[in-house]
Each structure stands twice: as C-alpha cells, then as structure tokens.
Design an enzyme around this catalytic site. Structure first.
Site, PDB file in Angstrom:
ATOM      1  N   HIS A 122      46.898  16.009 -75.599  1.00  0.00           N
ATOM      2  CA  HIS A 122      46.194  15.317 -76.682  1.00  0.00           C
ATOM      3  C   HIS A 122      45.994  16.339 -77.816  1.00  0.00           C
ATOM      4  CE1 HIS A 122      42.601  13.480 -78.625  1.00  0.00           C
ATOM      5  NE2 HIS A 122      43.007  12.352 -78.077  1.00  0.00           N
ATOM      6  N   ASP A 199      41.830  19.913 -69.055  1.00  0.00           N
ATOM      7  CA  ASP A 199      41.310  18.808 -69.853  1.00  0.00           C
ATOM      8  C   ASP A 199      41.205  17.593 -68.929  1.00  0.00           C
ATOM      9  OD1 ASP A 199      41.013  16.519 -71.340  1.00  0.00           O
ATOM     10  OD2 ASP A 199      42.508  17.043 -72.855  1.00  0.00           O
ATOM     11  N   GLN A 202      40.959  12.367 -68.904  1.00  0.00           N
ATOM     12  CA  GLN A 202      41.549  11.191 -68.249  1.00  0.00           C
ATOM     13  C   GLN A 202      41.539  11.301 -66.730  1.00  0.00           C
ATOM     14  OE1 GLN A 202      42.119   8.527 -69.871  1.00  0.00           O
ATOM     15  NE2 GLN A 202      42.218   9.270 -71.971  1.00  0.00           N
ATOM     16  N   LYS A 225      34.200   8.016 -71.692  1.00  0.00           N
ATOM     17  CA  LYS A 225      35.348   7.481 -70.940  1.00  0.00           C
ATOM     18  C   LYS A 225      34.970   7.221 -69.476  1.00  0.00           C
ATOM     19  CE  LYS A 225      38.766  10.047 -73.694  1.00  0.00           C
ATOM     20  NZ  LYS A 225      39.296   9.086 -74.654  1.00  0.00           N
ATOM     21  N   CYS A 361      47.158  10.042 -80.284  1.00  0.00           N
ATOM     22  CA  CYS A 361      46.761  11.435 -80.555  1.00  0.00           C
ATOM     23  C   CYS A 361      47.604  12.417 -79.744  1.00  0.00           C
ATOM     24  CB  CYS A 361      45.284  11.675 -80.276  1.00  0.00           C
ATOM     25  SG  CYS A 361      44.220  10.724 -81.351  1.00  0.00           S
TER      26      CYS A 361
HETATM   27  N1  7TS Z   1      41.975  14.873 -74.000  1.00  0.00           N
HETATM   28  C1  7TS Z   1      42.543  13.755 -73.515  1.00  0.00           C
HETATM   29  C2  7TS Z   1      43.538  13.868 -72.400  1.00  0.00           C
HETATM   30  C3  7TS Z   1      42.182  12.516 -74.047  1.00  0.00           C
HETATM   31  O1  7TS Z   1      42.738  11.406 -73.546  1.00  0.00           O
HETATM   32  C4  7TS Z   1      41.233  12.451 -75.091  1.00  0.00           C
HETATM   33  C5  7TS Z   1      40.878  11.156 -75.766  1.00  0.00           C
HETATM   34  C6  7TS Z   1      40.650  13.643 -75.534  1.00  0.00           C
HETATM   35  C7  7TS Z   1      41.050  14.832 -74.967  1.00  0.00           C
HETATM   36  C8  7TS Z   1      39.593  13.664 -76.583  1.00  0.00           C
HETATM   37  O2  7TS Z   1      38.434  13.076 -76.091  1.00  0.00           O
HETATM   38  P1  7TS Z   1      37.164  12.879 -77.030  1.00  0.00           P
HETATM   39  O3  7TS Z   1      36.229  12.064 -76.203  1.00  0.00           O
HETATM   40  O4  7TS Z   1      36.638  14.215 -77.347  1.00  0.00           O
HETATM   41  O5  7TS Z   1      37.644  12.144 -78.244  1.00  0.00           O
HETATM   42  N2  7TS Z   1      41.876  10.189 -75.667  1.00  0.00           N
HETATM   43  C9  7TS Z   1      41.913   9.019 -76.353  1.00  0.00           C
HETATM   44  C10 7TS Z   1      42.913   8.073 -76.123  1.00  0.00           C
HETATM   45  O6  7TS Z   1      43.820   8.202 -75.328  1.00  0.00           O
HETATM   46  N3  7TS Z   1      42.694   7.028 -76.939  1.00  0.00           N
HETATM   47  O7  7TS Z   1      41.607   7.281 -77.675  1.00  0.00           O
HETATM   48  C11 7TS Z   1      41.108   8.502 -77.308  1.00  0.00           C
END
Ligand code: 7TS
Length: 403
Positions: A122, A199, A202, A225, A361
C-alpha cells in the site's frame, strides 16, 4: 461456526437501503462497519467518563485513564505481545509506519542504507520510505512477484547485504487478498540481524496474529478495519527497539521533565504518545477487539475464507473473468473483459452493492499487473453467501450491458 444472522443484527447500518435496495457492503478492506456495542462505548465515554487521561487526580480522569490502559492490555492480548508498554496508540497503520520510518530511520539509518519493501505494498508502506530517501538518502529495494503473483522469496533471500537495515512488508495484500509468507520473511531477515515491520492492516482483522510466534519487530494495524472507530490504530514494537528509538512527536505526556535547555523523555509507551490521545477511540477499540475475540477470530477467519473461496468459484463461471492472484484471505480483485473498474463499480452501486474500484492505493502493483485498476470485493464477519450471489448476478448484468 459463526452465526451470521445474529451477527448482522448487531450492525445497525446493515439495515439501511441504497437506491431502494438492501445494502450489500463488500468494501471491508477499506473499512468495516461498527457493531452496536462499539457505537455504545463511544457514547458511554462521552456521557459518563469523559476527562483528559493521565493528568487529573480527579475521579473522572482516573476512570478514563484506567479504561484506556485496559484497552491497551486488550490490544496486547489480541496480538500476543509480551508487554503492554510495547503497544503505542497512533491514528492508524499509516501513522504507525510513518512513526517507524521517522523514529527508527532517524535513529539508525544513514545515507546508502537499504530498506526492503515488496511489490504489493500500500502507498503507506512506500511513501514514508521515499520521504526518508529524500531526507537521509536511504535506498529502497523491492521484493518482486512470481508469475503466480506471490512474493518471490528466493529473490528476497538474495537482496540482503551489509547495508540492509530494515524489511517492511504487508502481511496480507489489500489488493490481492493473498497472505504473504511473513514468518519466513522475518526468519530470513533475522538470520541477517535485520528487523522487520509487518503492515498488519489487512491481517489483524482476519487472522490470528501472535507477536511471540511471528517474532515481528514492529506490527502496525488500523482500528477502523477491525470494527473499531476511525482515527485510532496501533503500533506494536519490541521494547528493545522502542527504547532505543528517538521520539516521533514532541509535546505533552511524552516527557519526564522539560526545561529550555534539556528535555528527558517519558518511559514507554508514553514516549511515543505526545498530546491528548483519542482515548474515546482507544476505549472503543478495546471493545471492538473484545467483540472479535468473543466471536472468535479463528471462526471469523474460517467464515471469510469460505466466502472468498465461494466468490472465486462463482466468479470463474463468468466469461472474460480475470482474478488477480490466488486469494486466501478476505478480498478478491478482478476485472471482466475490458469493462473499466469504475463502470463496474457504478453499476454495482446502483444495485446496492458497495465494492472498491481503482488502484487501491497500490499503484506500483497496478503497474506490475499492467492494469489501471481492479474491482475488489472484501469481506467481514457479517457477510453472507447470499450477498455473494447478489454480487455475481450484478457482475453478470454489467457484463451483459457491455457486451
Ligand atoms: N496498509 C494496508 C495493507 C492497507 O490495506 C491500508 C488501507 C493501509 C496500510 C492504510 O491504512 P490506514 O487505516 O492508515 O488508512 N487500505 C485501504 C484499502 O485497501 N482501501 O481503502 C483503504
């Protein structure tokens, strides 16, 4: 076995309709919906114990502080960390990774040092390292993909040299829904004395993670999430690293003493938690993780994997279907013929089906796959096979419209 019928009743938003159709929410990798108990917890904090934490001798402040520190302990148990002071509250995965890039990078990295990331990252696990490249001159190395869209571990083994300082990889790809072999990645890195940041944005919502078994040096995830409110997340870090790293933000609560000449920093975890934290969000995150634990993370994982397998099986019957990678988690990315993902997303939306479309992203991965974007369906504990059937019918309808 999960009782999805009962679980659905706990999520008020699932009762709403979209364009007169029942909501089919399949964008859980972006954010999950919230159960009533989490919504109630936020409400309870503001109606019964709101006060700034760690500051007051008064009763409310003590109660708020205690509730927040209980939540920290819940997080520790949820991810199997050894100490609760290894749990740092951040705004989310993005801030957690930026914290490591800034503080680990600022403490340990010099020009020419190498950081390994992977092809499926990401943007939030790419750009912080590029900022560090611009600031310090670190070199970014990228683990390639095999033809099966999995990380090329053999190539990764060969990437280490005397300048390798850190590996930072996604546990599960947010695009492909594929679980990366992080234990192997960590073991290889550790054999070179190189620490690893995982990370877990997910993975934490979808599989049992255990810091002691995984032996990750850092682990980042987002509350929103995993059924918790937005704006709150976690960085786990091994005590030895967090102790040695310089702070990220300066301000209140992260200090022991301040004079204009010299400041001494507070102990862990407060050294990394400058300013008033989102204690309401933290307490609600604790509630969300309790909710997941009560339902059983293994049962949630099994349910989501069943949905993923079922989705792949049904999608494969559609002419022109292209599924990316071999998803084993809670997300499936696909394209049908030459239908643009945004068109597919719009048609599905009008049928009440929420999916994510675009580059997710992860533009470098899109470049590798040679597509502008994909359509992604991603699952949570409350999704059902009936919803997948509605999705498949919607896709078939779109395919007919474009044929
Ligand atoms: N890393 C991964 C693997 C992610 O899927 C996401 C967000 C992030 C980092 C960033 O997370 P945040 O909560 O700090 O924004 N992924 C997604 C997605 O797949 N669709 O919208 C956000």
């Amino acid at each position: 076995m999960l009782n999805t019928e009962d679980i659905r009743k706990e999520f008020p938003i699932l009762e709403r309709t979209v364009y007169g159709k029942p909501l089919v929410y399949l964008d859980n990798a972006a954010t999950t919906q919230k159960p009533q108990c989490v919504i109630d917890t936020l409400d309870r904090v503001y109606t019964t114990l709101n006060a700034n934490v760690h500051r007051g001798v008064h009763r409310l402040s003590q109660e708020a502080t205690e509730a927040m520190e209980n939540a920290r302990n819940t997080v520790r148990n949820f991810i199997g960390a050894e100490h609760s002071h290894e749990i740092i509250f951040t705004r989310g995965t993005t801030e957690s990774i930026n914290l490591v890039a800034s503080s680990f990078g600022g403490t340990f990295l010099k020009s020419g040092d190498e950081v390994i990331v992977s092809s499926v990252e990401h943007h939030s696990n790419i750009v912080p390292w590029q900022l560090l490249r611009d600031r310090i001159g670190v070199v970014l190395r990228v683990i390639p993909l095999t033809s099966e869209c999995s990380l090329d571990v053999a190539a990764y083994r060969e990437m280490f040299n005397e300048r390798t300082r850190l590996v930072s990889v996604a546990h599960v790809s947010n695009v492909l829904g594929v679980t990366n072999p992080v234990k192997e990645i960590i073991d290889i890195a550790h054999s070179h004395n190189v620490p690893v940041l995982v990370d877990g944005a997910q993975s934490a919502p979808h599989l049992k993670v255990d810091m002691k078994a995984l032996d990750a040096d850092f682990f980042a995830f987002s509350g929103h999430k995993v059924y918790a409110p937005t704006g709150i997340g976690v960085l786990y870090g091994k005590e030895k690293w967090l102790t040695a790293m310089q702070p990220y933000h300066g301000g209140g609560e992260m200090i022991k003493s301040v004079s204009f000449e010299k400041t001494t920093y507070n102990e862990l975890p407060y050294k990394f938690e400058a300013g008033t934290p989102d204690y309401a969000g933290i307490i609600a995150l604790g509630k969300a993780l309790e909710w997941v634990t009560e339902k059983g993370i293994e049962d949630i994982a099994a349910h989501e994997q069943m949905l993923t397998l079922y989705t792949v099986e049904q999608l494969r019957k559609i002419e022109g279907m292209r599924i990316f990678g071999q998803p084993d988690g809670a997300a499936v990315s696909f394209l049908v013929g030459d239908i643009h993902p945004a068109d597919m997303g719009t048609i599905l939306d009008h049928l009440g089906i929420a999916v994510r479309t675009g580059h997710h992203c992860a533009q470098p991965l899109m470049d590798i796959l040679g597509v502008p974007g994909t359509v992604r369906a991603s699952f949570a504990a409350y999704n059902t096979k009936e919803e997948i059937d509605i999705l498949v019918k919607g896709i078939e309808r779109a395919a007919r419209m474009f044929s």
